[in-house]
Design a protein around this motif. Structure first.
Motif, PDB file in Angstrom:
ATOM      1  N   PRO A  61       0.825  -1.211   0.000  1.00 36.69           N
ATOM      2  CA  PRO A  61       0.000   0.000   0.000  1.00 36.69           C
ATOM      3  C   PRO A  61       0.858   1.260   0.000  1.00 36.69           C
ATOM      4  N   HIS A  62       0.399   2.281  -0.703  1.00 39.88           N
ATOM      5  CA  HIS A  62       1.050   3.590  -0.711  1.00 39.88           C
ATOM      6  C   HIS A  62       0.194   4.585   0.068  1.00 39.88           C
ATOM      7  N   SER A  63       0.822   5.664   0.478  1.00 33.18           N
ATOM      8  CA  SER A  63       0.107   6.664   1.273  1.00 33.18           C
ATOM      9  C   SER A  63      -0.952   7.393   0.462  1.00 33.18           C
ATOM     10  N   ASN A  64      -0.894   7.301  -0.870  1.00 34.63           N
ATOM     11  CA  ASN A  64      -1.904   7.950  -1.712  1.00 34.63           C
ATOM     12  C   ASN A  64      -2.795   6.946  -2.428  1.00 34.63           C
ATOM     13  N   SER A  65      -2.788   5.691  -1.974  1.00 36.62           N
ATOM     14  CA  SER A  65      -3.661   4.682  -2.574  1.00 36.62           C
ATOM     15  C   SER A  65      -5.120   5.013  -2.280  1.00 36.62           C
ATOM     16  N   SER A  66      -6.003   4.724  -3.225  1.00 28.86           N
ATOM     17  CA  SER A  66      -7.431   4.902  -2.976  1.00 28.86           C
ATOM     18  C   SER A  66      -7.946   3.725  -2.151  1.00 28.86           C
ATOM     19  N   VAL A  67      -9.117   3.890  -1.566  1.00 26.44           N
ATOM     20  CA  VAL A  67      -9.699   2.800  -0.785  1.00 26.44           C
ATOM     21  C   VAL A  67      -9.956   1.590  -1.686  1.00 26.44           C
ATOM     22  N   SER A  68     -10.399   1.833  -2.899  1.00 27.72           N
ATOM     23  CA  SER A  68     -10.630   0.722  -3.838  1.00 27.72           C
ATOM     24  C   SER A  68      -9.339  -0.032  -4.120  1.00 27.72           C
ATOM     25  N   GLN A  69      -8.249   0.701  -4.289  1.00 31.23           N
ATOM     26  CA  GLN A  69      -6.956   0.052  -4.517  1.00 31.23           C
ATOM     27  C   GLN A  69      -6.527  -0.756  -3.297  1.00 31.23           C
ATOM     28  N   LEU A  70      -6.752  -0.204  -2.119  1.00 34.44           N
ATOM     29  CA  LEU A  70      -6.392  -0.911  -0.891  1.00 34.44           C
ATOM     30  C   LEU A  70      -7.219  -2.182  -0.734  1.00 34.44           C
ATOM     31  N   ILE A  71      -8.506  -2.070  -0.938  1.00 35.55           N
ATOM     32  CA  ILE A  71      -9.382  -3.237  -0.792  1.00 35.55           C
ATOM     33  C   ILE A  71      -8.972  -4.333  -1.767  1.00 35.55           C
ATOM     34  N   ALA A  72      -8.664  -3.957  -3.002  1.00 29.30           N
ATOM     35  CA  ALA A  72      -8.254  -4.940  -4.007  1.00 29.30           C
ATOM     36  C   ALA A  72      -6.930  -5.590  -3.641  1.00 29.30           C
ATOM     37  N   LEU A  73      -5.989  -4.783  -3.142  1.00 27.49           N
ATOM     38  CA  LEU A  73      -4.675  -5.286  -2.764  1.00 27.49           C
ATOM     39  C   LEU A  73      -4.785  -6.286  -1.619  1.00 27.49           C
ATOM     40  N   PHE A  74      -5.621  -5.971  -0.642  1.00 26.96           N
ATOM     41  CA  PHE A  74      -5.808  -6.862   0.495  1.00 26.96           C
ATOM     42  C   PHE A  74      -6.585  -8.111   0.090  1.00 26.96           C
ATOM     43  N   ALA A  75      -7.576  -7.938  -0.779  1.00 25.96           N
ATOM     44  CA  ALA A  75      -8.386  -9.078  -1.212  1.00 25.96           C
ATOM     45  C   ALA A  75      -7.540 -10.113  -1.947  1.00 25.96           C
ATOM     46  N   GLU A  76      -6.538  -9.664  -2.694  1.00 35.55           N
ATOM     47  CA  GLU A  76      -5.649 -10.588  -3.402  1.00 35.55           C
ATOM     48  C   GLU A  76      -4.965 -11.555  -2.436  1.00 35.55           C
ATOM     49  N   ARG A  77      -4.828 -11.143  -1.197  1.00 34.83           N
ATOM     50  CA  ARG A  77      -4.151 -11.958  -0.190  1.00 34.83           C
ATOM     51  C   ARG A  77      -5.127 -12.594   0.796  1.00 34.83           C
ATOM     52  N   GLY A  78      -6.418 -12.484   0.502  1.00 35.50           N
ATOM     53  CA  GLY A  78      -7.419 -13.126   1.343  1.00 35.50           C
ATOM     54  C   GLY A  78      -7.857 -12.305   2.541  1.00 35.50           C
TER      55      GLY A  78
END
Length: 332
Positions: free
Chosen positions: A170-187
């Motif tokens: 995650p980056h400090s300027n990531s959107s919530v959608s990007q964060l949710i997708a990044l976390f979802a990839e890892r379960g």
């Protein structure tokens, strides 16, 4: 006929037992347990705890830095101590990826000190990845956070590459959608995301990560007085890139739910933090944790335990490094 009739079932039974035993080997080999070192290094957890706590007393930024180091190690490709490896002439390692350059030296030093102590007590037994998992838990608890069991038996990675990092943390300027997708990839669920973000209740961030939010036209989601305070705190940061501000300006050295209470007041430091309080997919958890510290601690422990076993290497998929910053093959 009678002999053959009694012999074949016996052979079949023996074969079945052997197959069961063979099938059990990789399962046992891959299992993490809280008492993994009970026979080989019974004081391992105590040695780690004493070492990192002494380091925290000497350098109070160690705890927050170690929790962040643990996340950066585990979230990329599993908890395998790959972030601890140093670069050399042949390989630019993970720790030198741009997003990892701000990981504090005190955190690396805490793990190295614990590893040194363990190599004296029981050489070649305790992995660097297990040390980091224990250190993060112990230092979290030292700051007032919840204590939880850490399952052990991880092996250290054979690979650490900086070019594998970009886009996977995650980056400090990531959107919530990007964060949710990044976390979802890892379960991990949105609830896990918000709970783990609560680690920002300790530690600090450099002004370059957030100062843009508090410029001439501050983020409307920010409390005006807080925005002005942050603008003044970061004045001239371009010439002084080491200027930093506590993530939680209210209780910066205590692991509590103040981070979430601050978000509800418009006092989130990073854009990603404040966005969690506004997005419909995450704001209910921000509200829950702001109102109920016990709920935050329970969910944080669940998410940390989940993170601590993500992508672990066991058996021959890894090694127990003799030094945390180098693969054993380089020490031969």
């Amino acid at each position: 006929m009678g002999v053959r009739t009694t012999f074949r079932p016996a052979v079949a039974a023996a074969a079945a037992v052997l197959l069961l035993l063979a099938a059990a080997v990789p399962v046992a080999e891959g299992r993490l347990t809280v008492d993994y070192y009970a026979r080989t290094c019974p004081k391992a957890a105590d040695i780690v705890a004493e070492t990192v706590m002494n380091k925290q007393i000497a350098s109070p930024t160690t705890a927050a830095g170690t929790i962040r180091l643990f996340f950066h190690d585990c979230f990329l490709d599993g908890c395998d101590a790959s972030v601890l490896v140093s670069s050399n002439a042949f390989n630019r390692a993970e720790r030198d990826a741009d997003i990892n350059l701000s990981l504090p030296g005190d955190a690396f030093d805490a793990v190295v000190r614990a590893k040194t102590a363990l190599e004296l007590a029981c050489p070649g037994i305790v992995s660097c990845s297990d040390i980091l998992a224990l250190a993060a838990r112990d230092l979290l608890s030292m700051l007032g956070g919840p204590f939880y069991a850490v399952r052990l038996g991880r092996k250290d990675s054979f690979v650490s590459r900086a070019d594998a990092v970009e886009g996977h943390l995650p980056h400090s300027n990531s959107s919530v959608s990007q964060l949710i997708a990044l976390f979802a990839e890892r379960g991990f669920s949105p609830r896990d995301l918000v709970a783990l973000s609560g680690a920002h209740t300790v530690g600090f961030a450099h002004c370059k990560e957030f100062a843009g939010r508090f410029g001439p036209q501050p983020d409307p989601a920010a409390d005006p007085q807080f925005a002005e305070t942050m603008r003044r705190a970061c004045a001239g940061y371009a010439d002084r890139p080491t200027i930093a501000v506590f993530n939680d300006v209210m209780t910066p050295n205590k692991f509590d739910n103040m981070y979430f209470r601050n978000l509800r007041r418009g006092m989130g430091l990073l854009a990603t933090d404040q966005a969690l309080a506004a997005d419909r997919r995450t704001r209910r958890y921000v509200r829950l944790y702001a109102a109920n510290q016990t709920a935050f601690f329970q969910d944080f422990v669940h998410a940390m335990e989940k993170l601590s076993v993500y992508g672990v290497k066991t058996g021959r998929k890894g090694e127990v490094r003799r030094r945390c910053d180098e693969f054993n093959s380089l020490l031969v």
